[in-house]
Design an enzyme around this catalytic site. Structure first.
Site, PDB file in Angstrom:
ATOM      1  N   GLU A  61       7.535 -22.178   7.383  1.00  0.00           N
ATOM      2  CA  GLU A  61       7.844 -21.308   8.521  1.00  0.00           C
ATOM      3  C   GLU A  61       8.861 -21.938   9.471  1.00  0.00           C
ATOM      4  O   GLU A  61       9.404 -21.271  10.340  1.00  0.00           O
ATOM      5  CB  GLU A  61       6.582 -20.957   9.291  1.00  0.00           C
ATOM      6  CG  GLU A  61       5.974 -22.073  10.103  1.00  0.00           C
ATOM      7  CD  GLU A  61       4.826 -21.582  10.982  1.00  0.00           C
ATOM      8  OE1 GLU A  61       4.954 -21.695  12.208  1.00  0.00           O
ATOM      9  OE2 GLU A  61       3.822 -21.075  10.441  1.00  0.00           O
ATOM     10  N   GLU A 112       0.802  -1.217   0.000  1.00  0.00           N
ATOM     11  CA  GLU A 112       0.000   0.000   0.000  1.00  0.00           C
ATOM     12  C   GLU A 112       0.842   1.277   0.000  1.00  0.00           C
ATOM     13  O   GLU A 112       0.306   2.375  -0.178  1.00  0.00           O
ATOM     14  CB  GLU A 112      -0.947  -0.013   1.203  1.00  0.00           C
ATOM     15  CG  GLU A 112      -2.047  -1.066   1.058  1.00  0.00           C
ATOM     16  CD  GLU A 112      -2.961  -1.152   2.262  1.00  0.00           C
ATOM     17  OE1 GLU A 112      -2.557  -0.693   3.349  1.00  0.00           O
ATOM     18  OE2 GLU A 112      -4.074  -1.686   2.123  1.00  0.00           O
TER      19      GLU A 112
END
Length: 305
Positions: A116, A85
Site C-alpha cells: 500500500e 457482485e
C-alpha cells in the site's frame, strides 16, 4: 519513517468504548450497535457527491468505459466484493466493474507487506488495464492518505479519466486528488484504528449506491426488479421466473414459457408478455432502446396507434 496519524479522525480514541473490554457481552454489543447507527447518517450527508459519481459512472458505461475501484486492505477488498457482485446481479461483463487491491490477488486473503506504500504499483496496475479517459476510477481509503491509492488517482487524472475518492477523514490528500470526493465522517472506531468497522461499513454503503445507481440508470432495473439477473444456479432460475411474474402479472407457466423462448433473458420475456410480441421482436425493440423496458414498451405502443 514515522507517520503522524494523530490528526486522523479514524485513528482517534472513542470515548464511548474506552471501557468496552470490561463490559458484559450484551452491553458491549449495544455500544457497537449505537456507534454503527451513526454510519448511515454520515453517508446521508454526502448523497450529492455520490450522485455525481453515479452519473459519471453511467456516462462511462454508455461510451464503453469502466468503473475501477482502487484500495488497500479492507478498502481494496470491499471494492473487489462490489465489483464481483455486478455480473451475476446485473448481467454485466466481468471487465465493466473492476476492483484493484494493493499487492494483487494474494492480498485479498492475506496482507502483502508494503504494497500500500507504493504509488508505482498502482500505476502499473492501471496500465495493465489499459486505462483510458472513458473510465471512472474510485480511490477508497478510510485514512485518505494511502500512497498506492493516491498514485493511482493521480495517474488516472493525467490520463483524463473521471476520478473520485471515498474517505473517512477531512482535509486528507485523496480529497484534493479527486474530481469528486465522498467524505463520510463516521468518527472514531469502537476499537481504536480498526477502520474495517464503521469506516468499512460506510464504504460498503457508498459502493452499493454507486453500482446500484449506475445500473438503474443503465436500464438494468425495471421498477425495483433486477431484470438482467443471470441464471447461474437453481435459486436464480427461480428468481428469474419470479421477476417475470412480478413485472407482468403472468402466472408461472406463462413466465417459464416466455423465458424458454428467449434463452432465459428476463427483459425479453417481460417485454414479450407486456407487449404481446415474440422473442425476436422483443429483443429487437430492446436493442433499439438501449435495454430500457419502459422506453421499448412505449415505442411499441406508439407504433400500434
Amino acid at each position: 519513517m514515522k507517520i503522524d496519524l494523530s490528526h486522523l479522525v479514524t485513528e482517534s480514541r472513542n470515548e464511548s468504548s474506552q471501557n468496552i473490554d470490561i463490559l458484559p457481552t450484551l452491553e458491549m454489543l449495544q455500544v457497537i450497535n449505537t456507534e454503527d447507527q451513526k454510519v448511515a447518517l454520515a453517508v446521508e450527508k454526502v448523497l450529492p457527491e455520490i450522485a455525481q459519481v453515479v452519473d459519471a459512472t453511467k456516462a462511462a458505461f454508455s461510451q464503453g468505459g469502466r468503473l475501477i475501484y482502487m484500495g488497500a486492505g479492507t478498502s481494496g477488498r470491499l471494492g473487489i466484493l462490489d465489483a464481483s457482485e455486478c455480473p451475476p446481479t446485473y448481467g454485466t461483463p466481468a471487465e465493466q466493474v473492476v476492483g484493484l487491491i494493493a499487492g494483487g490477488h494474494q492480498a485479498i486473503l492475506k496482507a502483502v507487506e508494503n504494497a500500500e506504500d507504493s504509488p508505482q504499483l498502482a500505476v502499473a496496475d492501471l496500465q495493465a488495464l489499459n486505462l483510458t479517459d472513458k473510465d471512472v476510477v474510485v480511490g477508497i481509503a478510510a485514512s485518505g492518505r494511502t500512497p498506492y491509492v493516491i498514485g493511482g488517482m493521480e495517474y488516472a487524472r493525467n490520463t483524463g479519466a473521471f476520478v473520485a475518492s471515498i474517505v473517512c477523514n477531512p482535509s486528507c490528500p485523496m480529497i484534493a486528488a479527486a474530481d469528486v470526493a465522498i467524505v463520510t465522517i463516521v468518527g472514531p472506531e469502537i476499537v481504536t484504528g480498526s477502520s474495517r468497522m464503521k469506516a468499512g461499513t460506510a464504504q460498503k454503503l457508498v459502493l452499493n449506491m454507486i453500482t446500484t445507481g449506475a445500473m438503474i440508470r443503465s436500464g438494468k432495473v425495471f421498477g425495483n426488479l433486477m431484470v438482467d439477473v443471470e441464471a447461474t444456479n437453481a435459486k436464480l432460475i427461480q428468481r428469474q421466473a419470479n421477476i417475470v411474474m412480478e413485472a407482468t402479472g403472468a402466472d408461472e407457466q406463462e413466465a417459464e414459457l416466455a423465458l424458454a423462448q428467449c434463452q432465459r433473458n428476463c427483459k425479453t420475456a417481460i417485454l414479450m408478455i407486456l407487449a404481446g410480441i415474440n422473442a425476436q421482436e422483443a429483443k429487437a425493440l430492446l436493442d433499439q432502446n438501449d435495454g430500457f423496458i419502459r422506453v421499448a414498451l412505449d415505442c411499441h405502443h406508439q407504433s400500434q396507434q
